[in-house]
Every structure is written in C-alpha cells, then in structure tokens.
Design an enzyme around this catalytic site. Sequence first.
Site, mmCIF file in Angstrom:
data_model
loop_
_atom_site.group_PDB
_atom_site.id
_atom_site.type_symbol
_atom_site.label_atom_id
_atom_site.label_comp_id
_atom_site.label_asym_id
_atom_site.label_seq_id
_atom_site.Cartn_x
_atom_site.Cartn_y
_atom_site.Cartn_z
ATOM 1 C CG ASP A 247 62.850 49.541 -4.550
ATOM 2 O OD1 ASP A 247 62.413 48.544 -4.170
ATOM 3 O OD2 ASP A 247 62.366 50.620 -4.984
ATOM 4 C CG ASP B 159 50.786 47.977 -5.174
ATOM 5 O OD1 ASP B 159 50.676 48.337 -6.813
ATOM 6 O OD2 ASP B 159 51.258 48.780 -4.614
#
Lengths: 659, 461
Positions: free
Chosen positions: A389, A470
Amino acid sequence: MDEWKPNPAVKPHKKRSWYLAWKYKLMNQRTLRKLCQTGAVLFLLVTVIVNIKLILDTRRAAYEEEEESAQDYDDELLNVEVPRHPVSNKKVLDVEVYSSRSKVYVAVDGTTVLEDEAREQGRGIHVIVLNQATGHVMAKRVFDTYSPHEDEAMVLFLNMVARGRILIFTIKDEGSFHLKDTAKNVLKSLGSQVAPFLSWRDMWTFVGKKGGELYGEKHAKSPALSTWGDPVLLKTEVHLTSVEDAECRWPDTELNRRRKRFCSKVEGYGSVCSCKDPTPIEFNPDPLKDNKVFDVPVAVIAGNRPNYLYRMLRSLLSAQGVNPQMITVFIDGYYEEPMDVVELFGLSGIQHTPISIKNARVSQHYKASLTATFNLFPDAKFAVVLEEDLDISVDFFSFLSQSIHLLEEDESLYCISAWNDQGYEHTAEDPSLLYRVETMPGLGWVLRKSLYKDELEPKWPTPEKLWDWDMWMRMPEQRKGRECIIPDISRSYHFGIVGLNMNGYFHEAYFKKHKFNTVPNVQLKNVESLRKDAYETEIHRLLGEAEVLDHSKNPCEDSFVPDTEGRVYVMFIRMEQEADFTTWTQLAKCLHIWDLDVRGNHKGLWRLFRKKNHFLVVGVPASPYSSKKPSSVTPIYMEPPAKEEGAVAVPAVAAAEQT
Amino acid sequence: MQKINKNVVLALLSVTSLVFLLFQLYYYKFYLSQKNGAVFSKVRGSQSGQDSTRWHVVRKFLGLIASHNIPVYLIDPLILGLVDKDIEQIRSSPDGPTPECKYFCTPRDFTTFALLDKTWKHEVGLFRTAEKMGFQWLKIINKDPRLDGMDDLSGVEIPLHYIFKLASHAIHLVVFYERSGNYLWHGPLRLKQHMDRKFVPFRKLHFGRYPGAYEKPELLLVSIDDLKVQIPKNPSNFLEEMSHSRFLECRYREARAFFQLYPDDASLDAVEFRKKAKSLLHLAALTLNNLGVKFWLSSGTCLGWYRQCNVIPYSKDVDLGVFIRDYKADIIPAFQKAGLPLKHKFGKVEDSLELSFQGEGDIKLDIFFFYEEDDHIWNGGTQAKSGKKFKYLFPKFTLCWTEFVELKVHVPCETLQYVEANYGPDWKVPVKMWDWKSSPSNVQYNGVWPVDEWDDVIQIY
C-alpha cells in the site's frame, strides 16, 4: 514317366526346346526336386521364426528403452493429478440471484459464487462481474450505498468494467439511502428499469450486460419504513459469446499476451484492459547512473489487496533505476488476484500459507519473506522491503543509491527508511536533507543481511506471540542503540485505507497529508555528515547557529515561529529523563504530526520544518544538547489532557501504521 | 503345367524370403547397433557428415544464445576432456584458426552448456527464435530448492534444464543457481508424466541424474574449432569437481515433522549456541578448505543436519570427520592461527587420531579421523583418565555436498546408515544425556593404550 529310362544313345530331338530338356532333367532327379521343395519350406519357416524373434526383440528393446529413459528421470510425484477443467461448450449460463434483508447469494450454473449471510456485514449493493465468454467471475465488490460516497466508488468501478461483461447486482439489507442520482443513472444506462426508483429497504436483483442486453431484473418494494421488502429470487439465462468476441485485438507481443491473460481473468483495473490504447504495463524509466542498488533485492510484502498491489507496482516499476528482476512479491495467502497482478507485470511472486492470526500473521509473513529473499539472492548484502500500500517516489532508488554505503560502513545504523514519520505537508521542506532517528519508521526501508541473519531471524517472534514485527524491531533489545537514516521528505506514500490497523478516519488524520517527493534525481546533500560522529558535529553546528524562539509564546500558535524563510530556530521543551515524552506528545498533537508514539527523535532532539524554517526541538535536561539552552530560557512544559482520553487513544492505535 | 507352376512358385517364394530374411537380419543388426550407438543417426550418413552436423548444431546454438545475450559456458565433460589436453595451446592462441574440427566433431549425442540463472531474464523470445531456427526444445522445471526449507512458501517453479534438439544432435543446457553458502547448484532432471521420454536418450546425459554443487567457476573465452565459447578456466579442475558433485538436499519435510513432535528450543541460550556453532563451523570450514583437507559433518552435527536441518542446540560441540589419508600436520597450527587453540589430541596418526579445538564461548570443535578398512570405516576414541580405547564402526560411505547453516559442506551420501550406525534405530528421538563411551550403538572396546605411549596419545591442554 516313372518307367521312362534314358537312352544315352538316342540323340535328343532337335525340336525339343531347352526348357523341356531341363524339365525332364528335373523330373528325372526326383530326390533333388523333393529336396528343393523341403528346403524352400524350411527356408520359409526360418523366415517366419526370424520374423517373430525380430518382432519380440524389437518390442522388448523398445520397452526397455522406455523403462531406461524413465527410471532415474521420472518425477517422483507421478500421482499428482493434473486438475482438469471441464471443457464446456455450453452457450447458456443459468444465473440465480437472491436479495433479502439478511442474506444474498449468486449462483452461476449451480455454483455459488457469492453467499453472504453474515450479520452486520455486507450491507449495500453487491456487484459481480462475469466474463461474457467463459462465465468466470472476474470481480466481486460490495458497495455500502447506505453510507455516503460509496455510490461514487461504485460508479467509478462500473465505469472501469469493460463493455460486454456480464454484471450481477443484488442488495443486502439496505442499498439506497446514499445512492445518488448519478449512480442511479449509471444503473439505468446499464439497462435497469427499477434503479431510478429504488428506495429505502427495497430488495433488488439485476443481471445485465454492460452496454447491452438486460437479462433479468426483480424488485420488491418495502411496504413501510420499518420493514424490508420481501426477499426476491431472480432466475435467468445468460447467453455466452465466443472467446474472440470477448477479447481485444491487441498486437501479438509478449507484453500483450500477459495483458490478455490478465484481462480475461479480472476486472476493475481500468485502462490496462481497454481495447483501444491500453495503459502500458512496461515502463522503462531512465536508468540511474552509477546505481548502487541495482543488485539489491526488493521484497514486496502483500496481502489480498490486489488493487493496492497494482497501484504500488506501477509506481515501483516507474521509479528510476528499478531492476524488475530483483523484485519478488510475497503474497500472504493463496489469493489468485494478487498473483494475476504480479504476473501482469512479469514479476515473480511467491505465495505463503498463512500462519497464526492478525499481527502475528503479518509478522510471520515478514519473516518468511525476508528469509526467502536472502535465500533467493544469496550474495545480496541488503534487501529493500516494501509494502503493497505504498506509492514509491520516482527517486526512491536514487535516494537509496546515494545513501546505502552508510548502512554498509556505519555500524551504528540499522536501517535506511524512505519514510519520515513527521514529514507532513506543513513540516517537511527539503528533499535533499537526511536525518538520523532512533525509531525505525518502516514503510519502505533497507535491511542489512547481517542484521537479519545474525540478529533478527534467530529470535524473530514465534507465531503464538501476537506482536507487531515493527514494534518488536523497535524494542531496545533489537535496536541496541542503533539508528535509522530517513529523508526529510518521504520517498514513499502510504495510501492504504483498508488494513489490519487501518481505517478511513485514521488514514485521513495521520497519512493523507504526508509529504511525498515527486522531484526526480534529487542530489542528497552532505550524505557523509550522517555518519555517527559527523552527525553530532553537524547538530552542534546547527544548534550553534539556531535562533532561540520566544518561549513565552504558545508553541502551538502559528505566530510562535516568525514569518521568515530558510532560518533555523530552536525551542526547548521539558523532558525529565530519556523516556519522558509528555510535552513532546502534546506538542506533536497540536502541530498535527505523529503523536501516537514517539517517532523521529535523535538523542532528545526532533528536527522538522515550520513555515519553511528548520525547526529544532530539544528536550531539556534529558538531551545531551541541553547545554545549548541559554540559562535565561525555561523549557516549555505542556500538560497532558485528562487521563481517560490519552489512555484510550494510545493503545488502540499505537501500532497502527503497518498494513 | 501344374508342376511347372509349383516349382516356379516355390523358387520364387524362396528367393523372396531370402531377400526378406537378409533385409530383416540387416535391420535387426542395425536396430541393435542403434541402441548401442548413435540413436539419432536414423539416416546413416558418412562419418564426416555426422561430425560436421554436431559442429553445425553447436554453432547454431551459440548463435541463438548470442542473439539473446545469454552468457553460457561449456561444461561438456567429453569436450572439456579433449580441450584440457591442449589447454596451453588453446589459451595461448585464443583466435588462432584450427585446421580440423577436433573437438566439436567428436562423436557424442549431446553437447552440454551451463547457464547462470541470474545472468538472464527468463524470456519467451529465446524459444521462438529457437523454433524458427529449427530447434525442438524441452524445458524441465521443478520446485525452487531455495524456498524448500521454508514450509509454507510456494513460489513459481524454476527452470532446471533445457534441451535443444536439431537434426541428430542435442544441446543440454543446465541452469545453475546461486545458493546461500556461495556455491552454484543445478537441479536433478526429472521428467513429468506428460513428457516425451524419448525426446533424447536421457540416460546418457552427463548432468541431471542427481543435483550437483559446484564452486563458482572462473571463465575463459576461447576459440575452439573456430567457435568462440566460454569454458571453465581450468577444465581439469572442473572435471574433477564434476566427478563428485552430487548434492543432497536437506530433508526439510522430515525436519518439520520432527519439530512438530519435538518443538524447537527458541530460548536465548539456544539461539546464542546456534549462532556460535554456526560461526565456528564457518571458521573450521574456511580453515580446512584453505588447507585442502576434505571433511564432513559427523556425529551430532551430522545428526542435526539429517534430522532437523539445524544445529542441535544442546549438542555443545561441532563434530567433523576427516579421512586419515587427508591428514596434514598443518591442521593444528592452522587452527591455532585462526584463533582456535588445541584443546586435546588423542591417539596418533596410525591409530585413533582425534583433535579437539577450543572455540569461542565453550564450544568445542572435534575432528575425528576415519580409518578405512576393506568392509568398513572406523574412528577411534580415547578415555583420558584410563587410557581406554574405543572404536566406532561405520559402513562404507561416499561423500556428498549439502547446504548447512549457509555453508556448502560434505556429508556421507549414505547418511541414514551413517546416522543409524552411530545413534541406533531410534535416532529420531532426541536424547539429551549422551555418553560417547556407551551410548553409541557402534562402539567397540578397543583395548588400552600402553602406558609408555600416554604422553603422546593423550595430550590435554
């Protein structure tokens, strides 16, 4: 004859021909004759035997050879059955469409291609596109036209569908509340007679061909505001056309063959499939001079958002210096459509059986993708990690090419990222400027192989840990005091609105106004000053020349920063210890930048732009740069708002930016 | 007249059948010779015609790949063998015209070339051009082994072999892939069900019976028989490498099944141990390879590879095997130089030699030397305090390449027998308490070292 005896004295008759003489001679030698006959028969027999032997031998030899050539070289998986698609020459499809308050379904030739009876889901108009030649489902969408703007999306989608395709519509629950006239007119133009009069809680089914026939339509009016229309079931027949008629006549090239395959399978990608002047699928951007990242593998992490992937790959393949051969798309799940997109662009794609759920699934997918990348490119020292994205800036590879040597040489770095968490339209200005930050932003970044292989891979969170990869990477145990290099103006743009931690509101608030570089070939300035020690010198120089702002004013006000351009300003906020971000968070909130967790800091210093001036924020006394604070200045302290608010907002979206 | 007819008919029949018989005998003989010899020569031309066909096919093929900028290099063992004999002359006159067709005209069914996967884009255009030039081609694809270790990834199948056939000759193009561990790999040639088993006599191919592992070769552009072609810089090295290039893939599927049964130890200690073991193994491999000493994974390290494709985290050491004929006195100083001091030395070169080096952080590197007998191979063990000798027997084995912790290393090809000899039929069950003197199923008591030799055969540092 038998009694006949030769008389040697008698002279042979002259009239007798030589033949008769020979004949008599033979007759005479009866035994010889018999012998000849037997011999001939025997001979014939031998011939027959040899013949049979020859046949047998030839067969055996041929059989052996077959065996031989097979034996060692046969594939072990002989029992794998090739899936056979029934070749149907059927020209007519039976289509069944059902619309009701709580359930919709569509069946094509007895096969259910859509079934939705989930509660509180799938409200609105369901649309299915079928290939007019094969009857295959090419696209499935649902537009919640009860809510605003969804009808616009539907119009956009319907306009993208190629002429001749078969469209199937059905309403679940409610689909008219925000169905505006534009949309109704589009439906009317498709042949619907009912669409213009669709109203509150009506049930409706419709099958038609784009730009042509109406195959059937059924409608049930809602009798009263509080009730729904009766369920409707439409049964109709659709006549298939020939394959040739359903396809465009593009010139026969390798590219167009890919395009053809793609366009016969899926719908909703607009001009890439238009017969006239289709959008290119090969881009050939200018090569980069002295491209240091040409041989760096690029891993694109994808899920099942094929339209996103399409947009992402277009931008990636248009970036200067891209090397399509190094790109691998990793798809989390056995989804067909994303794979179709990958093949359209002639890239290689790898599918991944999903492991675990939610964030852990993403995290496992990341791990598998990274491991596979370094397996596939064993001599790569780095990998570029992208997500489906993201838009990729035209100078993405140029940016990396100019900075990647730092990652190789400076042990105190652990990534280069294309994304500046704080780089919004109003806070980023200089495309040639780079920062060092302590927080890994992700969203288009470079990973060093040694970091992955030696440190991250062996202790990557296991599937049962529902962690964000992350967030895990940002933990001190992994980061070990190392930093990332980021640009002031991001080289990627996060356009995803649908996602695991993402929704429209969230995107609007935190991502929409993010600045994205569109200038090609930006020459980065002073890359060497990004090295560990050089950067400190640079910061000290910067702080030395910075003008201290008036700390009596409200830092949230625009007037806090003078109306100048190109100056360097510094402000001091209170930061009691390294982890005290109370004032920073409030400041970030009022500046409308990322405030959900702390991003973009370097030793208690934040760098951004305000009104085109470089704007430095130093946390006193925790930051080592506190010494630059004139003694007369009192660091600004900002009160956090009432407890509940903060407590609700942060955990809900703390990890929000991925996927 | 009847009698005349009878005789004539008989005679005629006999003559016909004689002719027929001769023809069949000839055909029979021809067929057999075809099986043993040139299958392609359906039409038997003159010998020289045959020879030049091969040369022409090779030339056409080289033209084809040059037109698509695909760098291939010659790996045909037959031709490289011939080239190797004249290598000096060929090297010194790269452009010299050759008087006769000496190499590419040699009788054979195939000419084999290699292609590095990463140097070309898999393009359809090549095959179209090939077809236009008259080639028939066959492509053999299979799973990508580089993704094999990863249970849940399914990539696109990758091309492993190509065969281009023209007239009576065929070109076998082997695709080499670079893999972790800095080596090249080519896949096995396996025909799928629908494939033409008689496309070429597959049995005669030089590559493809097994997968193979090779070093990255240095290439040399030469002109042989007036054709410019790349060859490995040192053909004899390449041929030698080829003779034992067989590669074994780790048994990833079984390893996964093993981890289902006995979940992997993901503790920090285990991670740390694996990391150290890996770097120790890398260092040992570097040291031994530099010395030219052939070694293989032995004991626990071999078991780890075979059973779980990884280092066994509780194994505490790294075990290597070396044939005693490969022993070099330099081994000890070389390891010391690499930062691995000698920890102990048991036995002597003539009997039961075993070296142990101290790696970083308490990990030991054990090198066992193996002695070959007529029907078995053995290595020795020594108990330091008692001077007792032990003998571990193994069935004979050969060495294969494999990939382990990003390293190309040897393992016994007959790994199962090797592991079973060492760990018994229950090797699949993890055993944490292991006594090297009694646990192995192949251990034999082998007497005691004479006391006067102890100083020599039991050295502990």
